[in-house]
Design an enzyme around this catalytic site. Structure first.
Site, mmCIF file in Angstrom:
data_model
loop_
_atom_site.group_PDB
_atom_site.id
_atom_site.type_symbol
_atom_site.label_atom_id
_atom_site.label_comp_id
_atom_site.label_asym_id
_atom_site.label_seq_id
_atom_site.Cartn_x
_atom_site.Cartn_y
_atom_site.Cartn_z
ATOM 1 N N SER A 127 42.019 -15.121 -5.878
ATOM 2 C CA SER A 127 41.650 -13.731 -6.178
ATOM 3 C C SER A 127 40.461 -13.220 -5.384
ATOM 4 C CB SER A 127 41.373 -13.574 -7.674
ATOM 5 O OG SER A 127 42.589 -13.568 -8.405
ATOM 6 N N LYS A 130 40.868 -10.100 -3.413
ATOM 7 C CA LYS A 130 40.718 -8.782 -4.035
ATOM 8 C C LYS A 130 39.484 -8.050 -3.507
ATOM 9 C CE LYS A 130 43.204 -9.476 -8.440
ATOM 10 N NZ LYS A 130 43.568 -10.893 -8.516
ATOM 11 N N SER A 182 39.630 -9.372 -12.521
ATOM 12 C CA SER A 182 40.621 -9.857 -11.551
ATOM 13 C C SER A 182 42.048 -9.488 -11.948
ATOM 14 C CB SER A 182 40.504 -11.386 -11.409
ATOM 15 O OG SER A 182 41.037 -11.821 -10.193
#
Length: 419
Positions: A127, A130, A182
């Protein structure tokens, strides 16, 4: 009286040999280069470790992209090509108990790389990618712009914030959900708003290339593993360095608790920051956590102390013997100690801000500069006759000259004999 001829032949042979060696020695030296120094091989210099599941298996009819090219010169400095731990000369070793396969400590203000371990090793971001998606979002979407998630957005593989299809959210609200908790559902909603998953991934990769993240290729907007996914601790340091200059990003990652207001009959959505150093580590500025089975635990976070801002990126870490956030905190302590000792940097965060709409293109001047230096250093035009031709000419000349010498000595010997 016959000794003159052998001596002349010796002179001739030596002259020919000396001439040939004089001209051919440089050419032979150039033709037989020294063997390169064999550096210790880096296990993940080209690609991440093999996947442990089928998450990176291409869809039917598709082919997985090959590895990202490895730059000829390591980005950020020569020392950052090392596979092992890279610390300033004379510095203490990094804290024990760190499980990350690779990591980078940087000064967020100067871009100095304070210490690292295998910084350019190709890893999976989970993640942490991101952060790159968030940069695309703050570049292309306004904070108060309304996004209405689709059913597909809301039904993504979680971790999820809990957005609902058909509801209306602002970009700022969703950005908090993306970076604090997230949310994969939020990541997909942003991708839909940006033109679809494929276009969004292309925009993410273009931005990564534009700021100098040469190890990075996103395969999904959320960080879920996919074919060709690749990054490095160094690249994520570049991305985080740039991201912390964006007010919307810095504000979201520094937020501990947030609430997306109730919409109609849908209740409010509380959002809590996954980064457990926030509010615990003194001066913590925020960051991002990540995990997939293939990537293992990934982490980025920054803190401020005594006027210094330091950030750490960790890749492929494990939660034992201590939690990854605790390992990160010890690395941050180590970074602040290096700064206090005025330790020499081991590299630099080498990035450039991407061009904004209306800015003159920056690639052309750079290309011209490179081309200019190449022209300056270009070798002179090659002699059409060639080195070999000159060598043969010299040999023939020496043989002819030697013939005259031998003939002269023979005539002189005959004259002496007749006398």
């Amino acid at each position: 009286m016959h000794s003159a001829i052998p001596r002349s032949l010796k002179v001739l042979v030596m002259a020919v040999a000396s001439g040939i060696l004089a001209l051919t020695a440089p050419q032979l030296a150039a033709a037989t280069p020294k063997p390169p120094v064999q550096a210790e091989p880096c296990a993940n210099r080209v690609a991440p470790p093999p996947p442990v599941d089928t998450s990176e298996k291409p869809q039917p009819g598709e082919v997985a992209p090959g590895p990202m090219p490895v730059p000829e010169r390591p980005v950020g400095g020569a020392r950052l090509a090392d596979c092992g731990t890279v610390v300033p000369q004379g510095a203490l070793n990094p804290p024990a108990g760190n499980t990350a396969a690779s990591w980078v400590l940087q000064d967020l203000d100067t871009g100095a790389v304070l210490a690292a371990k295998d910084p350019h090793a190709r890893q999976r971001p989970a993640s942490l990618i991101k952060t790159l998606l968030a940069l695309v979002v703050v570049t292309e979407l306004k904070a108060d712009q309304i996004i209405t998630p689709t059913k597909e957005d809301a039904q993504q593989e979680c971790t999820c914030v809990g957005i609902t299809a058909g509801s209306k959210y602002t970009v700022d609200q969703l950005l908090h959900g993306l970076l604090m908790h997230s949310g994969n559902d939020v990541a997909h909603a942003f991708a839909t708003a940006l033109g679809g998953v494929d276009k969004t991934v292309a925009k993410m990769n273009a931005l990564a290339a534009g700021i100098g993240a040469t190890d990075t290729r996103a395969a999904t907007p959320s960080g879920l593993d996919g074919p060709g996914m690749s990054t490095s601790a160094y690249d994520l340091s570049v991305i985080f360095h740039y991201a912390m200059k964006q007010p919307e990003f810095a504000k979201a990652v520094a937020t501990k608790n947030y609430e997306i207001p109730a919409i109609g009959d849908k209740p409010a959505i509380p959002v809590y920051n996954d980064n457990k150093l926030l509010g615990v580590y003194p001066g913590f500025l925020g960051g991002k956590t990540g995990f997939t089975d293939d990537a293992r635990h990934t982490y980025v976070g920054g803190a401020q102390r005594d006027g210094k801002r330091i950030a750490v990126v960790m890749m492929r870490a494990e939660q034992t013997p201590t939690r990854v956030v605790e390992q990160a905190g010890k690395l941050l302590d180590y970074g602040f100690a290096l700064e206090a000792d005025h330790a020499e940097a081991v590299g630099t965060i080498d990035y450039q801000a991407p061009a904004k709409p209306g800015d003159p293109p920056g690639a052309a001047p750079q290309a011209a500069a490179v081309q200019g230096s190449a022209n300056t250093a270009a070798p002179a035009a090659e002699d059409a006759f060639g080195t070999t031709g000159w060598i043969l000419t010299l040999v023939v000349f020496l043989i002819i000259a030697g013939g005259f010498v031998v003939g002269h000595q023979r005539k002189k010997a005959q004259a002496d004999s007749g006398a």
